[in-house]
Design an enzyme around this catalytic site. Structure first.
Site, PDB file in Angstrom:
ATOM      1  N   SER A   9       0.836  -1.197   0.000  1.00 44.71           N
ATOM      2  CA  SER A   9       0.000   0.000   0.000  1.00 44.71           C
ATOM      3  C   SER A   9       0.869   1.245   0.000  1.00 44.71           C
ATOM      4  CB  SER A   9      -0.900   0.011   1.238  1.00 44.71           C
ATOM      5  OG  SER A   9      -1.517   1.279   1.381  1.00 44.71           O
ATOM      6  N   HIS A  10       0.295   2.361  -0.457  1.00 46.80           N
ATOM      7  CA  HIS A  10       0.991   3.644  -0.374  1.00 46.80           C
ATOM      8  C   HIS A  10       1.167   4.087   1.071  1.00 46.80           C
ATOM      9  CE1 HIS A  10       0.394   3.900  -4.620  1.00 46.80           C
ATOM     10  NE2 HIS A  10       0.959   5.088  -4.672  1.00 46.80           N
ATOM     11  N   SER A  11       0.334   3.558   1.933  1.00 47.87           N
ATOM     12  CA  SER A  11       0.334   4.006   3.325  1.00 47.87           C
ATOM     13  C   SER A  11       0.726   2.844   4.240  1.00 47.87           C
ATOM     14  CB  SER A  11      -1.063   4.519   3.693  1.00 47.87           C
ATOM     15  OG  SER A  11      -1.283   4.395   5.072  1.00 47.87           O
TER      16      SER A  11
END
Lengths: 231, 210
Positions: A9-11
């Site tokens: 994930s980007h986060s």
């Protein structure tokens, strides 16, 4: 051994949170989050993804779930560097729902292809193409082949069909050689089962095709009649 | 000028200089049609490449490009990380163990890089992406190298000029890939930041040989 899962994930928070959520349903499954950049920003890091793939390597294979476009690209890039890329499958699935469905399937002993299918079958009911289960049902009359085994089972537990029973049904069916529908939806899809909204007293109509069709019907029947081990 | 490891290292150093120098310009371009992080990300990525090169200089151009690929993929963060990472990685593979790059090898490396970007990002020419800088650069390098007696500098210049023209040509395009595609028609009238950074990279290759 079970199939492992890698969450890109980007986060960092999304990856960790999704892994934590899925682990609740699948305590035996190795779920490896790889979110955010190395210095804690929003983004994806090849190094983090590679580290997760390294830990997941070997064994029964691993399925990768990714959130937005460049997370998919980073995952694909990472696969160019691993020793055994064939051991990894990248699922085209919604991150959270797909991960939970994949984890449940892996927990039930499904192989890497079946885990990927479980993830990809987890599109929510709002998806424009409709849930996978409805497409499967439509194939029945077209091919002219009725189910190999069927069964009808009344829900006896107080809470009826909710997340845990759906996880048990979907997880067990994913490891069987059978295509199963429950009231017309894909029995191997936890999210599809939950959309049935079946309460106590509802009857589940189970239809199964394939080598393990009889086992599949008996498996669902056994769970339902035992109230999923719930009051 | 030989296109050897010394040239390769200088090229990568000049890439880092160019990204630092054009950081704000790339941020401005990306703010118009993207998420305004391209300048920041490219600057950070190439600064990390500088640090890696200082740690231990690679022995061949290919090894230097592979190191660059890994570093960009791990540090850039945005979509440019895997895209440029794949480009440098495919170029490295295309060069093999050669100690020196000749004009046909440069043209082939650029083609491999472009093919890697296309494979990774699924963009086509005309989508208003870095592919619109790379594709004319590949064609120009091939044409320049085809005569057989082209010198190194001429091939580098041909590729850089074509990439720069390709970047300018993205101005009127409507984006069909990447974050800018969410803007639809409103993306027209802005230059694609990825095409601009691609042209900067190919211009740095010229300057390293000058």
């Amino acid at each position: 051994m079970t199939v492992s899962l890698v969450v890109v994930s980007h986060s960092e928070k999304i990856a960790d949170g999704a892994a934590e959520l899925a682990a609740q349903m699948a305590p035996k499954v190795l779920i490896l989050p790889a979110g955010g950049t190395g210095d804690g920003r929003i983004g994806t890091s090849l190094e983090k993804v590679m580290a997760a793939l390294d830990k997941a390597a070997g064994g029964d294979g691993a399925v990768i779930l990714a959130d937005l476009g460049s997370a998919v690209m980073t995952a694909e890039s990472a696969l160019e560097f691993v020793d055994d890329p064939a051991g990894f499958l990248l699922a085209d699935a919604p991150l959270v729902e797909g991960l939970v469905a994949a984890a449940v399937a892996a927990e039930g002993g499904a192989d890497v292809q079946a885990v990927k299918r479980a993830a990809e079958g987890a599109r929510g009911p709002a998806h424009p193409d409709g849930p996978l289960g409805q497409q499967l049902v439509a194939e029945g009359p077209v091919t002219g082949q009725g189910p190999d085994f069927t069964g009808d089972f009344e829900l006896v537990n107080q809470a009826g069909m909710h997340a845990r029973p759906a996880a048990k049904i979907a997880g067990g069916l994913a490891s069987l050689e059978a295509d199963v529908t429950v009231n017309g939806v894909d029995g191997a899809s936890m999210t599809a089962l939950m959309t049935l909204g079946a309460g106590k007293g509802s009857v589940l109509h189970v239809e199964a095709w394939g080598a393990d069709a009889e086992r599949a019907v008996n498996y669902v029947g056994g769970l339902v009649q035992a109230g999923f081990g719930e009051p | 000028m030989e296109l050897d490891i010394a040239w390769t290292v200088k090229w990568l150093q000049l890439c880092a200089e160019a990204m630092a120098e054009h950081r704000v310009e790339l941020i401005e371009l990306d703010r118009a049609i993207g998420d305004s992080d391209h300048g920041e990300n490219m600057d950070r990525g190439f600064q990390a490449v500088l640090a890696k090169l200082a740690d231990g200089p690679p022995e061949t151009p290919s090894a230097a490009l592979k190191l660059t690929a890994m570093t960009l993929m791990s540090t850039v963060g945005g979509a440019a990380g895997p895209l440029y990472g794949t480009a440098f990685l495919r170029a490295a593979t295309s060069l093999g163990d050669a100690a020196r790059i000749d004009p046909p090898a440069w043209a082939a490396a650029l083609a491999a890089a472009r093919d890697g970007i296309v494979a990774r990002g699924k963009a086509e020419p005309g989508d208003k992406t870095m592919v619109d800088a790379w594709t004319p650069a590949v064609d120009a390098a091939r044409n320049a190298a085809d005569g057989g007696n082209a010198d190194n500098l001429a091939v580098l210049v041909a590729a850089a000029e074509a990439a720069e023209a390709g970047a300018v040509a993205t101005d009127p395009m409507v984006a069909r890939k990447g974050r800018a595609s969410y803007l639809g028609e409103r993306s027209a009238g802005h230059r694609d930041p990825g095409a601009v950074s691609s042209a900067l990279i190919l211009r740095a290759a010229v300057e390293a040989a000058a």
